[in-house]
Enzyme design. Structure first.
Site, short mmCIF file in Angstrom:
data_model
loop_
_atom_site.label_atom_id
_atom_site.label_comp_id
_atom_site.label_asym_id
_atom_site.label_seq_id
_atom_site.Cartn_x
_atom_site.Cartn_y
_atom_site.Cartn_z
N GLY A 7 29.90 1.92 36.30
CA GLY A 7 30.33 2.46 35.57
C GLY A 7 31.56 2.43 34.99
O GLY A 7 32.78 2.93 34.87
N THR A 36 27.79 -1.13 27.86
CA THR A 36 27.83 -0.68 26.69
C THR A 36 29.20 -0.69 25.33
O THR A 36 30.03 -1.49 26.31
CB THR A 36 27.40 1.28 27.40
N THR A 121 30.96 16.69 35.62
CA THR A 121 32.26 17.63 34.66
C THR A 121 31.45 18.51 34.40
O THR A 121 31.10 19.37 35.13
CB THR A 121 31.42 16.99 32.90
N ASP A 122 33.32 19.51 34.28
CA ASP A 122 33.64 20.88 34.27
C ASP A 122 31.90 21.32 33.44
O ASP A 122 31.65 22.10 33.12
CB ASP A 122 34.44 21.11 33.68
N GLU A 123 31.28 20.92 31.67
CA GLU A 123 30.43 20.53 31.39
C GLU A 123 29.40 21.46 31.42
O GLU A 123 28.96 22.37 30.88
CB GLU A 123 30.35 19.80 29.94
N TYR A 145 24.67 15.94 26.65
CA TYR A 145 25.27 15.04 27.52
C TYR A 145 25.67 16.80 28.90
O TYR A 145 25.35 15.48 29.89
CB TYR A 145 26.63 15.25 26.81
N LYS A 149 23.95 15.87 32.15
CA LYS A 149 24.73 15.51 33.60
C LYS A 149 24.15 16.69 34.87
O LYS A 149 24.34 16.73 36.29
CB LYS A 149 25.87 15.87 33.02
N VAL A 201 39.89 18.09 13.19
CA VAL A 201 40.20 19.06 14.30
C VAL A 201 38.86 19.98 13.51
O VAL A 201 38.57 20.53 12.76
CB VAL A 201 40.98 19.92 13.77
N TYR A 202 37.76 19.91 15.11
CA TYR A 202 36.37 20.71 15.58
C TYR A 202 36.95 22.12 14.20
O TYR A 202 37.54 22.82 15.49
CB TYR A 202 35.43 20.87 15.28
N ARG A 209 40.64 23.02 26.46
CA ARG A 209 40.50 22.16 27.62
C ARG A 209 41.38 22.39 28.48
O ARG A 209 42.83 22.16 28.17
CB ARG A 209 39.77 20.90 26.34
N HIS A 271 29.40 24.18 20.10
CA HIS A 271 30.75 23.32 20.47
C HIS A 271 31.49 24.93 21.73
O HIS A 271 31.25 25.90 21.24
CB HIS A 271 31.66 23.82 18.98
#
Ligand code: NAD
Ligand code: TYD
Length: 332
Positions: A7, A36, A121-123, A145, A149, A201-202, A209, A271
């Site tokens: 990657g 990709t 990832t922290d996610e 996602y 992960k 902006v969502y 973050r 979110h």
């Protein structure tokens, strides 16, 4: 050391390759990348003569074994990295993060590769209202996602536990810096601001973050590769936490635009409100972040301003269709 980096035509992987070649010019580096939409050979242009590039997917056992033969270590960056795309269509996320990781781990074991680092990832920990996640916090991912992960991370732990391979996991917070694909908040807003287009902006924009300069994350991954304890996970958080709306306002200042370009749009489903990582464990290995957000953001804006050759083909290609599909309007 002979190192395989998967990657590495992407944003962080290509930064990592530069960091490694600066630190250890004699390392033998091979790159495996599927190219990709987010994988770009031009990201590696400066180091092209110093690496071996192999085009292929991590879920292809034949290509993986060929690429890994004779390697001392593997660092896996290969991923689909955008949460919004995973909400729209998750198949390829499962294939790359679950099947791909499984194929890499099998080859690591069979070929006796000494060390494997999974870039994560922290996610995978989900959202946190207060305080910071440590490596013992439970995995509680929210999006396709982050769920895929997390599945990749669990496969790494299972291979350590079952087969005793020397694998480690390195979980980073939100990265930013040069060469990030403009689907992500910071480059998207920088390019839109430069073009005088609106900045989407969502929701209320008060999500937080934990921003980490990609060069700092790359040095942390290399520290974990060299000094980490096999079987362990290491969190790598950035030095600054910011609300999205503040990030967007700073981008407008840096590009000489005003707040009238801000447009609050429909929030992302599910979110996550806030991410925050404690980096105490990786700091004990000797790592620390060198770039504060107040310095890294202007540097990043300058890079995009000076490198239209890099982003212009992206904005006129697949990205344009993605943007229209996702935001329901055209790029200026
Ligand atoms: P990116 O989207 O810029 O790059 C991903 C790269 O992986 C591309 O070059 C792509 O071609 C390649 N790739 C995708 N699927 C592949 C496959 N099946 N086989 C081989 N190559 C494949 O992503 P990035 O932002 O550089 O992220 C790199 C890694 O860091 C990912 O694992 C991501 O989960 C992790 N991470 C990213 C962030 C962030 O803020 N961007 C933060 C923490 C961790
Ligand atoms: P993003 O860059 O997609 O990273 P992640 O989802 O991994 O955190 O988004 C960063 C934050 O910015 C996140 O809270 C979602 C928000 N965001 C917007 O408000 N507008 C946008 O157009 C995008 C892409 C993100």
């Amino acid at each position: 050391m002979k190192l395989l980096v998967t990657g590495a035509a992407g944003f962080i992987g290509s930064t990592y390759v530069r960091v490694v070649l600066d630190a250890r010019p004699d390392d033998d580096l091979a790159v495996l990348d599927k190219l990709t939409y987010a994988g770009r050979r031009e990201n590696l242009a400066e180091v092209e003569g110093r690496i071996t590039f192999i085009e292929g997917a991590i879920e292809d056992p034949r290509v993986v074994r060929e690429a890994m033969e004779g390697c001392d270590a593997v660092v896996n960056f290969a991923a689909e990295s955008h949460v919004d795309r995973s909400i729209a269509d998750q198949d390829v996320f499962a294939r790359t993060h679950v099947i791909g990781t499984s194929v890499l781990l099998d080859a690591t074991r069979e070929l006796g590769v000494s060390r494997y680092v999974q870039v994560s990832t922290d996610e995978v920990y989900g959202s946190i209202e207060e305080g910071s996640f440590t490596e013992t916090s439970p995995l509680n991912p929210s999006s396709p996602y982050s769920a895929t992960k997390a599945a990749g991370d669990l496969l790494v732990s299972a291979h350590v536990h079952t087969y005793g391979i020397e694998a480690l996991i390195c979980r980073g917070s939100n990265n930013y810096g040069p060469r990030q694909y403009p689907e992500k908040l910071i480059p998207l807003c920088v390019l839109n601001a430069l073009a005088g287009d609106h900045l989407p902006v969502y929701g209320d924009g008060r999500q937080v973050r934990n921003w980490l300069y990609a060069e700092d994350f790359s040095r942390a991954i290399d520290t974990v590769l060299q000094k980490g304890e096999p079987g362990q996970a290491y969190n790598v958080g950035g030095p600054d936490e910011e609300e999205n709306i503040e990030v967007v306002r700073r981008i407008l200042e840096l590009t000489g635009r005003d707040d009238s370009l801000i447009e609050h749009v429909t929030d992302r489903p599910g979110h996550d409100r806030r991410y925050s990582l404690s980096s105490d464990k990786v700091r004990k290995l000797g790592w620390e972040p060198l770039t504060r957000f107040a310095d890294g953001l202007p540097r990043t804006v300058d890079w995009y301003r000076d490198n239209e050759w890099w982003w212009e083909p992206i904005r006129s290609g697949e990205y344009r269709e993605y943007y229209e599909r996702h935001y329901g309007r055209s790029l200026r």
